[in-house]
Scaffold this motif. Structure first.
Motif, PDB file in Angstrom:
ATOM      1  N   ALA A   1       4.450  16.524  -6.835  1.00  0.00           N
ATOM      2  CA  ALA A   1       4.496  15.549  -5.743  1.00  0.00           C
ATOM      3  C   ALA A   1       5.371  16.108  -4.623  1.00  0.00           C
ATOM      4  CB  ALA A   1       5.068  14.231  -6.246  1.00  0.00           C
ATOM      5  N   TYR A   2       4.864  16.059  -3.383  1.00  0.00           N
ATOM      6  CA  TYR A   2       5.651  16.600  -2.272  1.00  0.00           C
ATOM      7  C   TYR A   2       5.849  15.621  -1.122  1.00  0.00           C
ATOM      8  CZ  TYR A   2       1.127  17.697  -0.128  1.00  0.00           C
ATOM      9  OH  TYR A   2      -0.126  17.626   0.397  1.00  0.00           O
ATOM     10  N   TYR A   3       5.167  14.492  -1.120  1.00  0.00           N
ATOM     11  CA  TYR A   3       5.390  13.508  -0.059  1.00  0.00           C
ATOM     12  C   TYR A   3       4.810  12.167  -0.497  1.00  0.00           C
ATOM     13  CZ  TYR A   3       5.889  11.579   4.630  1.00  0.00           C
ATOM     14  OH  TYR A   3       6.276  10.808   5.705  1.00  0.00           O
ATOM     15  N   ALA A   4       5.426  11.091  -0.044  1.00  0.00           N
ATOM     16  CA  ALA A   4       4.920   9.743  -0.297  1.00  0.00           C
ATOM     17  C   ALA A   4       5.318   8.851   0.869  1.00  0.00           C
ATOM     18  CB  ALA A   4       5.482   9.199  -1.604  1.00  0.00           C
ATOM     19  N   ILE A   5       4.463   7.892   1.163  1.00  0.00           N
ATOM     20  CA  ILE A   5       4.738   6.932   2.230  1.00  0.00           C
ATOM     21  C   ILE A   5       4.134   5.595   1.803  1.00  0.00           C
ATOM     22  CG2 ILE A   5       2.667   7.547   3.551  1.00  0.00           C
ATOM     23  CD1 ILE A   5       4.328   7.069   6.115  1.00  0.00           C
ATOM     24  N   ASN A   6       4.759   4.501   2.226  1.00  0.00           N
ATOM     25  CA  ASN A   6       4.177   3.197   1.942  1.00  0.00           C
ATOM     26  C   ASN A   6       4.072   2.394   3.236  1.00  0.00           C
ATOM     27  OD1 ASN A   6       6.699   1.939   2.439  1.00  0.00           O
ATOM     28  ND2 ASN A   6       7.291   2.165   0.308  1.00  0.00           N
ATOM     29  N   ASP A   7       3.472   1.207   3.117  1.00  0.00           N
ATOM     30  CA  ASP A   7       3.232   0.405   4.317  1.00  0.00           C
ATOM     31  C   ASP A   7       4.520  -0.040   4.989  1.00  0.00           C
ATOM     32  OD1 ASP A   7       3.878  -1.274   2.218  1.00  0.00           O
ATOM     33  OD2 ASP A   7       2.384  -2.785   2.698  1.00  0.00           O
ATOM     34  N   ARG A   8       5.573  -0.224   4.241  1.00  0.00           N
ATOM     35  CA  ARG A   8       6.831  -0.659   4.826  1.00  0.00           C
ATOM     36  C   ARG A   8       7.496   0.456   5.635  1.00  0.00           C
ATOM     37  NH1 ARG A   8       5.192  -3.509   0.860  1.00  0.00           N
ATOM     38  NH2 ARG A   8       5.860  -5.617   0.434  1.00  0.00           N
TER      39      ARG A   8
ATOM     40  N   THR B   1       0.854  -1.186   0.000  1.00  0.00           N
ATOM     41  CA  THR B   1       0.000   0.000   0.000  1.00  0.00           C
ATOM     42  C   THR B   1       0.884   1.228   0.000  1.00  0.00           C
ATOM     43  OG1 THR B   1      -1.649  -1.190   1.313  1.00  0.00           O
ATOM     44  CG2 THR B   1      -1.864   1.198   1.220  1.00  0.00           C
ATOM     45  N   SER B   2       0.527   2.220  -0.820  1.00  0.00           N
ATOM     46  CA  SER B   2       1.279   3.476  -0.831  1.00  0.00           C
ATOM     47  C   SER B   2       0.319   4.652  -0.888  1.00  0.00           C
ATOM     48  CB  SER B   2       2.249   3.530  -2.020  1.00  0.00           C
ATOM     49  OG  SER B   2       1.530   3.690  -3.225  1.00  0.00           O
ATOM     50  N   VAL B   3       0.785   5.774  -0.376  1.00  0.00           N
ATOM     51  CA  VAL B   3       0.017   7.014  -0.372  1.00  0.00           C
ATOM     52  C   VAL B   3       0.940   8.115  -0.887  1.00  0.00           C
ATOM     53  CG1 VAL B   3      -1.302   8.635   1.036  1.00  0.00           C
ATOM     54  CG2 VAL B   3      -1.295   6.219   1.630  1.00  0.00           C
ATOM     55  N   SER B   4       0.490   8.845  -1.904  1.00  0.00           N
ATOM     56  CA  SER B   4       1.278   9.935  -2.497  1.00  0.00           C
ATOM     57  C   SER B   4       0.481  11.225  -2.435  1.00  0.00           C
ATOM     58  CB  SER B   4       1.621   9.626  -3.960  1.00  0.00           C
ATOM     59  OG  SER B   4       2.284   8.398  -4.068  1.00  0.00           O
ATOM     60  N   PHE B   5       1.182  12.328  -2.196  1.00  0.00           N
ATOM     61  CA  PHE B   5       0.549  13.638  -2.036  1.00  0.00           C
ATOM     62  C   PHE B   5       0.988  14.553  -3.170  1.00  0.00           C
ATOM     63  CE2 PHE B   5       0.767  11.596   1.993  1.00  0.00           C
ATOM     64  CZ  PHE B   5      -0.382  11.959   2.661  1.00  0.00           C
ATOM     65  N   TYR B   6       0.020  15.254  -3.764  1.00  0.00           N
ATOM     66  CA  TYR B   6       0.279  16.161  -4.883  1.00  0.00           C
ATOM     67  C   TYR B   6      -0.405  17.499  -4.633  1.00  0.00           C
ATOM     68  CZ  TYR B   6       1.497  11.831  -7.260  1.00  0.00           C
ATOM     69  OH  TYR B   6       2.074  10.627  -7.590  1.00  0.00           O
TER      70      TYR B   6
ATOM     71  N   ILE C   1      -4.578  13.371  -2.915  1.00  0.00           N
ATOM     72  CA  ILE C   1      -3.895  12.279  -2.236  1.00  0.00           C
ATOM     73  C   ILE C   1      -4.258  11.019  -3.006  1.00  0.00           C
ATOM     74  CG2 ILE C   1      -3.602  10.988  -0.109  1.00  0.00           C
ATOM     75  CD1 ILE C   1      -4.668  13.454   1.386  1.00  0.00           C
ATOM     76  N   LEU C   2      -3.252  10.330  -3.524  1.00  0.00           N
ATOM     77  CA  LEU C   2      -3.460   9.101  -4.285  1.00  0.00           C
ATOM     78  C   LEU C   2      -3.090   7.908  -3.419  1.00  0.00           C
ATOM     79  CD1 LEU C   2      -3.977   7.581  -6.975  1.00  0.00           C
ATOM     80  CD2 LEU C   2      -1.557   7.935  -7.480  1.00  0.00           C
ATOM     81  N   MET C   3      -4.054   6.994  -3.228  1.00  0.00           N
ATOM     82  CA  MET C   3      -3.835   5.784  -2.442  1.00  0.00           C
ATOM     83  C   MET C   3      -3.845   4.594  -3.388  1.00  0.00           C
ATOM     84  SD  MET C   3      -6.462   6.974   0.472  1.00  0.00           S
ATOM     85  CE  MET C   3      -7.126   8.255  -0.560  1.00  0.00           C
TER      86      MET C   3
END
Length: 194
Positions: free
Chosen positions: A103-110, A92-97, A153-155
């Motif tokens: 794009a200014y931030y991204a995070i994933n489950d790991r 799972t990943s979440v990206s912020f635009y 926010i793209l999930m």
């Protein structure tokens, strides 16, 4: 001969300048950017699942058919929002635009290291207005500063096999993206003896 070489060199330089300016200006003047395409089909400050990738009906180009997708179109003018995304079985990943697709931030489950990706999204001014309780802010909350008040926010949740797509869609369906209704949690003061 020198005159011909100078003319060719000037033409190439002018072509490069025009090309560079048009490539850099295109994202700002395009009328069918991602935000504009997704506005009619999404709610503000809410999670909206996107249909599965299909070359004829995809709302966005180059969507990967192995991923379930959901979008949160946010507006921070009313205050910060809280995002909660349950982690799927595979990835799972979440990206912020920003509104202009930066794009200014991204995070994933790991990198989150939890069963749920949970964070607060706010502007820098809203972050500065938070109480100075450093212990609560640093330890209990992941706070993301948005460079703009509106954006996307793209999930994404990976379905490692086609049969796992309903599970990936289910994990994104349980995601929430809503304005914060309560202030930051306050630590209880230690009780003294009587």
């Amino acid at each position: 001969m020198i005159r011909l070489a100078f003319t060719i060199l000037a033409g190439v330089a002018l072509g490069l300048v025009v090309h560079l300016v048009s490539v850099l200006a295109l994202p700002r003047i395009a009328t069918q950017d991602a935000y504009s395409r997704l506005t009619p089909m999404t709610k503000l400050n809410a999670v909206t699942p996107l249909p599965l990738a299909d070359p004829n009906t995809s709302p966005m180009p180059f969507m990967d058919p192995a991923f379930a997708l959901a979008i949160c179109r946010y507006d921070l003018t009313g205050g910060p929002i809280k995002l909660t995304v349950p982690v799927s079985q595979a990835y799972t990943s979440v990206s912020f635009y920003t509104r202009n697709e930066i794009a200014y931030y991204a995070i994933n489950d790991r990198s989150a290291g939890k069963k749920v990706i949970e964070l607060d999204l706010m502007t820098e001014a809203q972050h500065d207005a938070l109480p100075e309780d450093e212990e609560i802010t640093a330890a209990d909350r992941l706070i993301i500063d948005s460079p703009s008040t509106t954006g996307l926010i793209l999930m994404k949740a990976l379905a490692a096999e086609p049969g796992l797509m309903p599970q990936a869609q289910g994990s994104l369906a349980a995601a929430t993206c809503a304005p914060q209704t309560e202030g930051p949690a306050k630590a209880e003061a230690p009780r003294g003896r009587r």
